[in-house]
Design an enzyme around this catalytic site. Structure first.
Site, PDB file in Angstrom:
ATOM      1  CB  CYS A   1      -0.845   0.219   1.121  1.00  0.00           C
ATOM      2  SG  CYS A   1      -1.966  -1.455   0.595  1.00  0.00           S
TER       3      CYS A   1
ATOM      4  CE  LYS B   1      -6.821   3.453   2.033  1.00  0.00           C
ATOM      5  NZ  LYS B   1      -5.782   5.174   2.160  1.00  0.00           N
TER       6      LYS B   1
ATOM      7  CG  PHE C   1       1.233   4.132   6.994  1.00  0.00           C
ATOM      8  CD1 PHE C   1       2.686   4.737   7.053  1.00  0.00           C
ATOM      9  CD2 PHE C   1      -0.101   4.615   7.879  1.00  0.00           C
ATOM     10  CE1 PHE C   1       2.328   5.791   7.351  1.00  0.00           C
ATOM     11  CE2 PHE C   1      -0.030   6.278   8.565  1.00  0.00           C
ATOM     12  CZ  PHE C   1       1.144   7.269   8.073  1.00  0.00           C
TER      13      PHE C   1
ATOM     14  CG  HIS D   1      -2.144   4.179   5.049  1.00  0.00           C
ATOM     15  ND1 HIS D   1      -2.232   3.822   3.554  1.00  0.00           N
ATOM     16  CD2 HIS D   1      -2.647   2.819   5.949  1.00  0.00           C
ATOM     17  CE1 HIS D   1      -2.206   2.526   3.645  1.00  0.00           C
ATOM     18  NE2 HIS D   1      -2.153   2.243   5.093  1.00  0.00           N
TER      19      HIS D   1
ATOM     20  CG  PHE E   1       0.674  -6.111   5.256  1.00  0.00           C
ATOM     21  CD1 PHE E   1       0.072  -5.271   6.218  1.00  0.00           C
ATOM     22  CD2 PHE E   1      -1.086  -6.679   4.755  1.00  0.00           C
ATOM     23  CE1 PHE E   1      -1.610  -5.812   7.096  1.00  0.00           C
ATOM     24  CE2 PHE E   1      -2.051  -7.405   5.472  1.00  0.00           C
ATOM     25  CZ  PHE E   1      -2.393  -6.409   6.661  1.00  0.00           C
TER      26      PHE E   1
ATOM     27  CG  HIS F   1      -6.736   0.063   1.643  1.00  0.00           C
ATOM     28  ND1 HIS F   1      -5.583   0.589   0.940  1.00  0.00           N
ATOM     29  CD2 HIS F   1      -5.773  -0.383   2.173  1.00  0.00           C
ATOM     30  CE1 HIS F   1      -4.523   1.175   0.862  1.00  0.00           C
ATOM     31  NE2 HIS F   1      -4.527  -0.272   2.042  1.00  0.00           N
TER      32      HIS F   1
END
Lengths: 386, 85
Positions: free
Chosen positions: A142, A309, A371, A280, A373, A314
């Site tokens: 992301c 979002k 941000f 985010h 994973f 997302h």
């Protein structure tokens, strides 16, 4: 997209077909109705999955809007960096569905590989446009799009390239949703009321909703853009990306604080000079809480913040670019689009300046957070052009 | 399989997989120069023809001699006959 945001529409839909996946609890998503893909010549299109088609269409729009002379494309001084979480998830699934049942490669088509590879969007845009400068992919889930824009920013300011086409893209597929679902990160409680999710920062948020799409921006050395009287949306003045060094899926306040502070430091500004933060905030329980805590620590409750979002889900690797573009439109229109579905800020997300209604405000400086994973953080700072 | 059926099915592959208008699909059309296919398309052509006709041709050396649409019609006819034996 902007008209949908301004009408305060949520693009989330119930996807009945996903009921066939055992164990998939999230049955909502924000899919894109693909349009005009056949305008891309077949010999280019054959190596494109959904995310590459989105990238090409977004790049065409960005180039047209920029007024860049297309002769630059093959001059070696114009490049592209496009990020995504992975290659086309749909194509990867098709490739395995072809291969695995009989361990038989003979039915595999020649271009499937090109749809699946991690740099598929950058490669396809470069081939489609005949780009001969730098062609790169940033694959940081992301954070991919902000890293792509950051990489392009570095190449232009270091004088390595004159113009960079940068952004991100992602294609929606149940395997992608599933990767979040098994980690309890998706929204599962609103399958029958899809317009109420995702709910960034809200007390009743229950996870993210996957979307898809592509976003591209054109970066050019500032004086060069001014000299040709381009209409400049903004000047990039700061950027940072960093690892959190602590956990693959749990974001943490300290790392986000560090990322935002480093981005501000590289911009040479203080927190009070930021007029708007585009968060985010995906509506996960843990991520929103940590981002809110980090923003509270750096900015207090002085700087308006919203997440987009709730409108489009997302869009993962595309989100940094799509949401940055929307933020630049806000800058141009002197308005802040509010966080959709934020009815009651969660106690853990309070102490920051949530925007819950459209807000008129002159925006000179934007901070965009993304941000990812893997513990990857990124932040970009843009200033209104003179 | 009747000759005309083979022609129709092969032409169907060119129309569906390679988006070539039917009027260009004349027997003497050269696959590379007239119909615009390239090396990647040939891989996909073989995959599509194998699926459509239930034949195996990927590793058949005779594929290399194919130049025109008519060559494909004839080759499929030969493969079908060989399969019957």
């Amino acid at each position: 997209m902007i008209s949908g945001i301004e009408r305060r529409e949520c693009a989330t839909e119930y996807i009945p077909d996903w009921q066939r996946y055992k164990g998939l609890r999230c049955l909502v998503a924000a899919p894109v109705q693909m349009q005009d893909e056949k305008l891309i010549p077949r010999h280019n299109r054959r190596s494109m999955g959904r995310l590459s088609i989105f990238s090409v269409q977004a790049t065409d729009q960005a180039l047209l809007d920029s007024g860049i002379d297309r002769r630059h494309l093959s001059g070696g001084r114009l490049g592209c960096v496009i990020g995504s979480t992975m290659g086309s998830a749909e194509s990867i699934a098709e490739a395995f569905e072809t291969l695995i049942p009989n361990n038989d490669l003979s039915q595999m088509t020649s271009t499937k590989f090109f749809q699946c590879i991690s740099h598929t969007a950058a490669m396809n845009v470069a081939q489609y446009l005949g780009i001969t400068g730098r062609v790169m992919a940033t694959c940081a889930a992301c954070a991919s799009a902000i890293q792509a824009i950051g990489a392009g920013y570095d190449l232009v300011r270091m004088g390595e390239q004159d113009i960079m086409l940068c952004g991100g893209a992602e294609g929606l597929h149940p395997t992608v949703v599933g990767s979040f679902d098994i980690l309890f990160a998706t929204s599962t409680g609103y399958n029958q009321t899809p317009k109420k999710t995702p709910r960034p920062f809200d007390a009743k948020r229950d996870g993210l909703v996957c979307g898809e799409g592509g976003g591209m921006v054109v970066l050019e050395e500032y004086e060069s853009a001014k000299a040709r009287k381009a209409h400049i949306y903004a000047e990039i003045i700061g950027y940072n990306t960093c690892g959190n060094g602590s956990h693959v899926s749990e974001s943490n306040r300290e790392a986000i604080v560090f990322c935002m502070q480093e981005a501000l430091k590289s911009a040479g500004i203080t927190p009070d000079q930021v007029d708007y933060i585009n968060a985010h905030a995906t509506a996960t329980i843990q991520g929103d809480k940590e981002e809110a805590a980090a923003v509270r620590e750096v900015f207090g409750d002085h700087v308006p913040i919203s997440s987009l979002k709730g409108y489009m889900g997302h869009t993962l690797g595309a989100s940094g670019a799509i949401e940055l573009i929307a933020s630049l439109i806000m800058m141009r229109k002197n308005v802040i689009y509010p966080t959709l579905n934020l009815d009651e800020p969660d106690a853990a997300c309070q102490g920051i300046f949530h925007v819950t209604q459209p807000m008129d405000k002159k925006i000179d400086v934007i901070l965009k957070n993304c941000f990812a994973f893997g513990g990857i953080n990124s932040a970009l700072v843009c200033r209104r052009a003179d | 399989m009747a000759e005309q059926d083979i022609v129709n099915l092969v032409n169907g592959v060119f129309m569906e997989s390679f988006e070539i208008p039917g009027e260009k699909l004349v027997p003497e059309a050269k696959i590379f120069t007239d119909l615009g296919l390239d090396s990647l398309d040939i891989v996909d052509l073989v995959v599509a023809l194998q699926k459509k006709f239930g034949v195996t041709m990927r590793d058949d050396e005779r594929v290399r001699a194919i130049r025109t649409l008519e060559d494909i019609y004839n080759f499929i006819q030969i493969l079908k006959q060989e399969n019957r034996k």
